[in-house]
Structure formats: C-alpha cells, structure tokens
Scaffold this motif. Structure first.
Motif, PDB file in Angstrom:
ATOM      1  N   ILE A   1       0.394  -6.795   2.291  1.00 55.43           N
ATOM      2  CA  ILE A   1       0.995  -8.126   2.133  1.00 55.43           C
ATOM      3  C   ILE A   1       1.546  -8.515   3.494  1.00 55.43           C
ATOM      4  O   ILE A   1       2.275  -7.736   4.118  1.00 55.43           O
ATOM      5  CB  ILE A   1       2.115  -8.108   1.080  1.00 55.43           C
ATOM      6  CG1 ILE A   1       1.528  -7.734  -0.279  1.00 55.43           C
ATOM      7  CG2 ILE A   1       2.814  -9.463   0.984  1.00 55.43           C
ATOM      8  CD1 ILE A   1       2.536  -7.228  -1.262  1.00 55.43           C
TER       9      ILE A   1
ATOM     10  N   LEU B   1       3.353 -11.686   5.800  1.00 60.05           N
ATOM     11  CA  LEU B   1       4.000 -12.986   5.898  1.00 60.05           C
ATOM     12  C   LEU B   1       3.916 -13.365   7.370  1.00 60.05           C
ATOM     13  O   LEU B   1       4.403 -12.612   8.217  1.00 60.05           O
ATOM     14  CB  LEU B   1       5.457 -12.790   5.498  1.00 60.05           C
ATOM     15  CG  LEU B   1       6.210 -13.840   4.726  1.00 60.05           C
ATOM     16  CD1 LEU B   1       5.597 -14.043   3.364  1.00 60.05           C
ATOM     17  CD2 LEU B   1       7.665 -13.392   4.542  1.00 60.05           C
TER      18      LEU B   1
ATOM     19  N   HIS C   1       5.789 -10.269   9.030  1.00 59.96           N
ATOM     20  CA  HIS C   1       6.357  -9.234   8.171  1.00 59.96           C
ATOM     21  C   HIS C   1       5.196  -8.597   7.419  1.00 59.96           C
ATOM     22  O   HIS C   1       4.420  -9.296   6.774  1.00 59.96           O
ATOM     23  CB  HIS C   1       7.358  -9.850   7.186  1.00 59.96           C
ATOM     24  CG  HIS C   1       8.159  -8.836   6.434  1.00 59.96           C
ATOM     25  ND1 HIS C   1       9.455  -9.046   6.048  1.00 59.96           N
ATOM     26  CD2 HIS C   1       7.860  -7.575   6.008  1.00 59.96           C
ATOM     27  CE1 HIS C   1       9.901  -7.976   5.408  1.00 59.96           C
ATOM     28  NE2 HIS C   1       8.937  -7.073   5.366  1.00 59.96           N
TER      29      HIS C   1
ATOM     30  N   VAL D   1       3.798  -5.448   4.801  1.00 60.56           N
ATOM     31  CA  VAL D   1       4.043  -4.347   3.858  1.00 60.56           C
ATOM     32  C   VAL D   1       2.688  -3.752   3.495  1.00 60.56           C
ATOM     33  O   VAL D   1       1.771  -4.478   3.116  1.00 60.56           O
ATOM     34  CB  VAL D   1       4.772  -4.831   2.586  1.00 60.56           C
ATOM     35  CG1 VAL D   1       4.906  -3.695   1.581  1.00 60.56           C
ATOM     36  CG2 VAL D   1       6.144  -5.393   2.919  1.00 60.56           C
TER      37      VAL D   1
ATOM     38  N   MET E   1       8.748  -7.466  -4.949  1.00 56.47           N
ATOM     39  CA  MET E   1       9.325  -7.265  -3.615  1.00 56.47           C
ATOM     40  C   MET E   1       9.965  -8.551  -3.145  1.00 56.47           C
ATOM     41  O   MET E   1       9.585  -9.632  -3.603  1.00 56.47           O
ATOM     42  CB  MET E   1       8.226  -6.883  -2.613  1.00 56.47           C
ATOM     43  CG  MET E   1       7.793  -5.448  -2.701  1.00 56.47           C
ATOM     44  SD  MET E   1       6.601  -5.062  -1.419  1.00 56.47           S
ATOM     45  CE  MET E   1       5.190  -5.880  -2.047  1.00 56.47           C
TER      46      MET E   1
ATOM     47  N   ILE F   1       9.582 -10.098  -0.424  1.00 61.64           N
ATOM     48  CA  ILE F   1       8.687 -11.031   0.271  1.00 61.64           C
ATOM     49  C   ILE F   1       7.660 -11.684  -0.665  1.00 61.64           C
ATOM     50  O   ILE F   1       6.859 -12.502  -0.213  1.00 61.64           O
ATOM     51  CB  ILE F   1       7.981 -10.403   1.500  1.00 61.64           C
ATOM     52  CG1 ILE F   1       6.970  -9.336   1.107  1.00 61.64           C
ATOM     53  CG2 ILE F   1       8.954  -9.884   2.504  1.00 61.64           C
ATOM     54  CD1 ILE F   1       6.005  -9.029   2.270  1.00 61.64           C
ATOM     55  N   LEU F   2       7.709 -11.342  -1.953  1.00 64.58           N
ATOM     56  CA  LEU F   2       6.792 -11.973  -2.905  1.00 64.58           C
ATOM     57  C   LEU F   2       7.551 -12.967  -3.779  1.00 64.58           C
ATOM     58  O   LEU F   2       8.631 -12.645  -4.276  1.00 64.58           O
ATOM     59  CB  LEU F   2       6.163 -10.918  -3.825  1.00 64.58           C
ATOM     60  CG  LEU F   2       5.186  -9.919  -3.197  1.00 64.58           C
ATOM     61  CD1 LEU F   2       4.852  -8.822  -4.204  1.00 64.58           C
ATOM     62  CD2 LEU F   2       3.911 -10.622  -2.774  1.00 64.58           C
TER      63      LEU F   2
END
Lengths: 240, 207
Positions: free
Chosen positions: A83, A85, A94, A96, B51, B53-54
C-alpha cells in the motif's frame, strides 16, 4: 494523469500486440547498453515530450494498493501486498508492505527524511529499507534532480533525461500512448534500475509495473494494481 | 392480560443464565474437552485489514481447513491467490502467478510456520499452555479469549490477539490480531463445517 493519452489508448488497443513486442525488444536492447545518446526529436516538440513524461506520474496525492511478486537475489520468489500513499508535489511517500495474511513487514514514510515505523528482517536493515524506498520513489514520483535533456533515443522513443545531485541519471521513455519506462544509470553511466509500466487503465494508471535492479543485489518486482484512489490534498492521512 | 409482566423477562433471564452456565467455554478444562472432539474444520473466511493509511479495510477472501493432529490449509482466493500448507511439521506456500502455481521460498515462510503451529494449538483448545502468549478467558456471550505476548520482542509486533468463540462447541467465530491501536487484522469465519471428512491431499497438494 493525462486524459488525452487515455483516449488515444482506446483506439490503439486493437493494434497494440505488435507494438508491445516492439516496446519489449527495444527495452531489452536499451537495458543491455550504457547511457545512450539523446538525439533532438523531429516529431513532437520538446515541450510535448516534457508534458508526456510528466503525465506518467500522479499530479496529486494518490493511494495505490498492489500485489507485489518479488524475485529475490537468491532467485527465490515471494508475494506480498503493498500500500503506498504518494503526494508528489510535497515529495511525500508512505509505504506499507505486508504478507497476504496481513502481517506487516515494512512500514515507512519519506518526507525529506526516511522514518521507518515498523520493519522485520530483511526490511529492518537501514540500507535495505532505503533501497526499497528508492524503488518506490522511482516508480511513483517524477525523477529527482533537474531535467538535462529531451529528445529521442536511437529507437525513436521520446525521452526526458534527469540528473540528481548524486550523479544518478534517469531516462523517462515516453512510449506512444500505452507504455512507459524509466531507465536509471549510475554515475558511471551503467544501467542500475529499470521500471516498465503496462496497460494503463481509464484513469491512466498502469495496471502492471515491473522493476528490475541490474546491479548487486539483483532483484525484480512485479506490481499488479488492485486499487487506486485519488486523495484530496487535505486528506488527514497525508499529514499524520 | 399478564398480571406479572416482569415474570416473562425473569424466566428469559434465568434461561439465558442457564444457557450461559451450560456453555462450552466456561473454563479452560471445558474448552479443552470440547475442542478435543474436533477432528476437522472447514470454513470460508473474510479477512479485513485495518490501517491508519486506509480509508476502508483491505478485504481478502479465502478458505481455511484443519485436520487433527496438525494439518492446516490457509488459502486465499481474492484479491490474490495463495495457499499455505502445513502437514507433518512441513510448511509450504504456493502463489498463483502468470497462470500457474509457483512455490514461495522466501524467508518469512519460517515465521508463518510458527503462526500456523500457534493456530493449530488454538484449535486443540490449548490456550493456557501456550509458551508465547498468556491467555485470559472472558466469559460472556460470545465468550472471548485474549492472548497477550509473554515476550517484549513479540509485543512490539502484536499487542494482543482476540479470539471470539462461537456458540457451537469447539468453533471459533473470529480472530482479531491487534498490532497497535491503529492496525489490526480481523478474520471472520462463516459456514463452519466440523468433523467432515477431508482428503489428506488437501494439506499436501495444490488444487
């Protein structure tokens, strides 16, 4: 991303088979060489080339979710979910990375400085973490440094050339309408990393991206797009 | 007209208490006894990864199979296809890529082996003998078991694991792995089949 490109892509799809092969052969040829010469392009103007090169990267904040198939230096293979960003105007990323089962392997943010929030081996090695973040930046952000040239390569592909303060040169190859690539060369002019993007969707986002590192440690990543979400610039996730 | 309107509620409350008292998860001994009757489990599951960021959880779908003594198959069907197999102590993972199955030979497979052995222990009802986690049983409907890491090194990665038990003896309804206050993974099982015959090849081979 550039909407005109997407419209042109639609009409191009029927004829794209031979062009994909042509693109791949050309990219392989390019991969075998060192820093190629740029010729001034007779076809599109340099401003058009610059605009085209810029259109491959998100203009504003985005969130992407990919499945990532990794081919590691020992030739082992693995699959993880990623993931990311990105906010290219602010230079923020960012990332993950987690297993399919949801266990987080790497959680890091880059905004002027790299901050690793969570990492398990081998991601806990600071050098490895920096390499991973550099890969993510190379894929999702316009190349660092200044634009030092535009034109075309021998194979006719329009190219934008950038050079950063460390002497790394990044060529953004603007293939016609559906594919693009980045070739990065070290300060000696040897190809170090390569990104290839395929199958741009209606929003202009590539559904498949491949990254290969040509210097030790050699590895390859294949990213398949699962989700893409455009974010507003005041999205709180960009600032926490 | 009911002259004692509260009596119905009182009766219901007594029945509910009885049901609770005759539940299968009142203490570790009872859980161990009921779990010992489980020889196999087959259940589809939905996984939700949350999370910070989600905006919305990342949802995955899959199927879970268990057979005594220690065979597990943890299979994901979407958004990516992956199969984790554990049989006679050997752990293997396969990935579906480029139209075929490829064996995953990466290092984090070893840690997945530890996780799978942990799950196998839970399915045997051995919560209070766990070397990695301390277990707390919270009675209620549904009953829950909270597992807290014993070692600091593990607690840096997992704050706690919450196991919610089903009303059906020996069945787990969900597993929630809490990594920190913003990050968690919820696995919800449905249509759980118990003690159905499962082919041994399910734990050794690809589909």
């Amino acid at each position: 991303m550039n909407k005109n490109f997407c419209q042109a892509e639609h009409g191009f799809k029927r004829r794209r088979g031979p062009f994909i092969w042509l693109l791949m052969i050309s990219l392989i040829f390019t991969a075998c060489s060192s820093l190629p010469e740029i010729k001034s392009s007779g076809l599109p103007g340099n401003a058009d080339i610059r605009e085209r090169c810029g259109s491959f990267f998100p203009a504003g904040p985005y969130q992407f979710t990919h499945s990532i198939e990794a081919r590691l230096p020992d030739e082992s293979r693995s699959m993880v979910l990623g993931i990311v960003l990105v906010d290219p105007p602010r230079g923020m990323i960012h990332s993950v990375i987690m297993t399919v089962e949801g266990f987080i392997l790497f959680d890091a943010r880059y905004h002027r400085l790299l901050t690793v929030n969570q990492a398990v081996a081998p991601f806990d090695d600071p050098e490895f973490a920096e390499k991973i973040m550099a890969d993510i930046k190379l894929i999702f952000s316009p190349p660092a440094g200044r634009l030092i040239g535009t034109g075309a390569l021998d194979n006719g592909f329009p190219v934008c050339r950038y050079r950063d303060e460390k002497g790394l040169t990044s060529d953004v190859l603007a293939n016609r309408d559906f594919g693009w690539a980045i070739n990065q060369y070290d300060s000696s002019g040897h190809l170090s990393r390569q990104v290839r993007a395929y199958s741009r969707n209606a929003e202009g986002i590539p559904e498949r991206i491949e990254l290969s590192r040509h210097q030790s440690p050699r590895y390859g990543l294949k990213l398949m797009l699962l989700q893409a979400e455009r974010l507003s610039s005041d999205d709180k996730r960009l600032n926490y | 007209m009911n002259r004692h309107p509260h009596s119905k509620w009182f009766s219901f409350a007594v029945l509910a208490c009885c049901a609770f008292l005759t539940g299968w998860a009142d203490n570790w001994e009872q859980i161990g006894r009921e779990s010992a009757n489980v020889r196999s489990v087959a259940a589809p599951f939905t996984q939700k990864k949350q999370m910070k960021i989600l905006t919305k959880p990342l949802v995955s779908e899959g199927q879970f199979f268990f057979q005594t003594p220690d065979s597990l198959r943890w299979e994901y069907t979407a958004p990516v296809r992956s199969i984790l197999l554990m049989h006679q102590g050997r752990v293997k993972r396969y990935l579906f890529t480029g139209g075929s199955w490829v064996e995953d030979t990466s290092a984090h497979l070893q840690s997945m082996g530890i996780v799978m052995q942990e799950i196998s222990q839970w399915l045997h009802g051995r919560f209070d003998q766990n070397q990695s986690f301390t277990a707390t049983l919270i009675n209620g409907s549904p009953a829950r078991i909270i597992l807290t890491p014993r070692e600091k090194s593990l607690s840096r990665m997992i704050q706690r694991i919450e196991l919610t038990l089903s009303q059906r003896p020996g069945v787990m309804k969900s597993i929630r792995i809490v990594e920190n206050e913003n990050t968690s993974t919820l696995l919800e099982f449905r249509d759980v089949q118990i003690n159905q015959p499962l082919s041994a090849s399910l734990f050794q081979d690809l589909p």
